[in-house]
Scaffold this active site. Structure first.
Site, PDB file in Angstrom:
ATOM      1  N   HIS A 170      -2.583  10.570   0.262  1.00 21.28           N
ATOM      2  CA  HIS A 170      -2.625   9.153  -0.086  1.00 21.28           C
ATOM      3  C   HIS A 170      -2.794   8.958  -1.579  1.00 21.28           C
ATOM      4  CE1 HIS A 170      -3.394   4.884   0.342  1.00 21.28           C
ATOM      5  NE2 HIS A 170      -4.449   5.039  -0.443  1.00 21.28           N
TER       6      HIS A 170
ATOM      7  N   LYS B 271      -6.829  -0.616  11.966  1.00 20.46           N
ATOM      8  CA  LYS B 271      -6.241  -1.101  10.703  1.00 20.46           C
ATOM      9  C   LYS B 271      -5.073  -0.192  10.324  1.00 20.46           C
ATOM     10  CE  LYS B 271      -5.748  -1.406   6.040  1.00 20.46           C
ATOM     11  NZ  LYS B 271      -5.007  -0.486   5.148  1.00 20.46           N
TER      12      LYS B 271
ATOM     13  N   GLU C 121       0.819  -1.225   0.000  1.00 21.13           N
ATOM     14  CA  GLU C 121       0.000   0.000   0.000  1.00 21.13           C
ATOM     15  C   GLU C 121       0.848   1.268   0.000  1.00 21.13           C
ATOM     16  OE1 GLU C 121      -3.063   0.016   3.018  1.00 21.13           O
ATOM     17  OE2 GLU C 121      -3.544   2.116   2.660  1.00 21.13           O
TER      18      GLU C 121
END
Ligand code: NDP
Length: 429
Positions: free
Chosen positions: A383, A269, A82
């Site tokens: 992001h 998470k 990620e």
């Protein structure tokens, strides 16, 4: 001297980063050959690790930089698919470094082996017998793994409980033994399983019941590691937001996670975004760490935030993260996978306790990274810009086209695969 502060690392090419690492005099030529290889896990090694092997599945490994933990520098290997996780960890580690760094601690590595006994004629008497014979059980468990005792570890304590004592319970009544075992620098699953399996005949003799399960618990709540940071608000300030503003937003974000499981799962998470990549890069069992961490987040009967955030009398932001950390610096695949062997060298940790402390510090940094973004510009801005390269590749971009397409996606503020496909088509016309 080792340092985790490498300005401009982010802007270097992979080749330049590799050269810098080679010049650190940490690695042998064999190490760098594996680390920089296109086949970092040889198929023959993979075939010896699991069954039915047809290939390997590499992940990107980046370095979490700027980590200063108990005054020691750590460049932290992180294996993850990620985007933005490594950048965010490094960004926060730099802020915390400027505030004096993370302070961490870990207690002795006490793991748990469970033994399930069913069908005792008199479960109370069986329980008392186990309590009275505790030392015998400890001695027998240790006799099954003398090398652990020689290292200063081994079985240390025994605890026994009756489950489903109530006659109305829909489940069978059973006696559950916990054998507390110091596994030294190993995660200890196989060690524990060997020890508890060896105790089964004695436990059956003592209790008159039948032993079924003999296996470790992945909830080692006596094997904890804790990280803490104290940050003056001015270090949190951004172009648009004052430090106090950011700090207060972080506290509200934490309070949301602490009171709502729907938010807590996502909050946690984000913490595991930092923890898993280090656990994976060091060849550890990340499923075990995940399972234990989430159980610990629900230890008071309510699933909440793994971290706590508060403000002290001087207005500083205080963050804390405590988790069970079933990881090792030896055993399992820690030194079977060539890259995890190299990751341990890079981390330069002396013990599993020290590794556990690094892992929770990264988890705490990752949480702050997410909360800081959420409390200010929102998560998408940073992001998605970093994710744009993956979007370009998904849309079919290759080579230098990846750069061009990802830049266009950011400029046009439309970072999605459909748009990227249009741009790829336009580029290849
Ligand atoms: P190992 O079976 O590899 O055991 C650790 C070994 O490390 C021991 O044999 C010991 O050798 C050696 N060792 C060397 N130095 C030390 C030291 N300083 N401290 C402790 N041991 C040392 O691994 P683990 O028992 O740690 O088990 C971990 C593996 O088990 C992981 O791969 C995990 O995925 C897997 N697993 C996980 C389960 C789970 O539920 N999470 C269940 C079953 C397996 P010596 O013989 O000389 O003492």
């Amino acid at each position: 001297m080792r340092t985790s502060r490498i300005p401009g690392f982010y802007n270097m090419t992979v080749e330049d980063r590799r050269e810098l690492l080679s010049n650190m005099n940490i690695f042998t030529e064999e190490d760098t050959a594996y680390l920089f290889s296109n086949e970092p896990l040889p198929t023959t090694t993979a075939d010896n690790m699991i069954e039915n092997v047809v290939g390997t599945f590499p992940l990107p490994m980046g370095l979490g930089l700027n980590f200063l933990i108990n005054g020691k520098e750590y460049a932290v290997p992180m294996a993850i698919e990620e985007a933005s996780v490594v950048a965010s960890a490094s960004h926060i580690a730099k802020i915390v470094r400027n505030a004096g760094g993370f302070k961490t601690k870990a207690n002795n590595r006490i793991m748990i082996g469970q033994i399930q006994v069913v069908g005792c004629e008199d479960v109370q008497t069986a329980k008392e017998t186990i309590v009275n014979e505790k030392n015998r059980l400890i001695d027998e468990a240790n006799a099954a793994y003398p090398s652990l005792v020689n290292r200063g570890g081994g079985a240390e304590d025994v605890n026994v409980r009756i489950l489903n004592e109530d006659a109305g319970s829909k489940y069978s009544q059973m006696l559950i033994l916990h054998i507390y075992i110091n596994t030294c620098d190993a995660m200890g699953a196989n060690i524990i399983n060997t020890m508890v399996e060896s105790l089964a005949p004695t436990v059956e003799n003592l209790t008159g019941g039948k032993v079924y399960l003999r296996i470790l618990s992945n909830y080692p709540d006596r094997c904890l590691a804790k990280a803490r940071c104290v940050i003056p608000p001015e270090l949190l300030a951004t172009e648009k937001f004052s430090g106090q503003n950011v700090r207060d937003g972080i506290i509200h974000a934490y309070e949301f996670a602490a009171s709502d499981p729907y938010r807590a799962v996502t909050h946690n998470k984000g913490i595991m975004n930092g923890i898993d990549p280090v656990v994976i890069a060091t060849g550890n069992d990340w499923r075990a760490v995940e399972a234990g961490a989430h159980a610990y987040a629900a230890r008071d009967g309510h699933y909440g935030s793994m971290t706590t955030w508060s403000v002290d009398d001087e207005g500083n932001l205080i963050g804390e993260l405590e988790l069970p950390m079933a990881i090792g610096t030896v055993g399992g695949s820690t030194h079977v996978h060539p890259v995890s062997r190299i990751a341990h060298k890079l981390l330069n940790v002396d013990s599993a306790q020290e590794l556990a402390q690094v892992v929770v510090a990264v988890g705490l940094a990752q949480n702050l990274g997410a909360l800081k973004a959420l409390a200010t510009d929102g998560i998408q801005k940073g992001h998605m810009a970093l994710h744009s390269r993956s979007v370009a590749i998904t849309a079919g971009a290759t080579g230098e086209m990846i750069d061009v397409i990802s830049r266009r996606l950011i400029e046009e503020n439309e970072i999605r695969v459909g748009k990227a496909k249009e741009l790829v088509e336009e580029y290849t016309k």
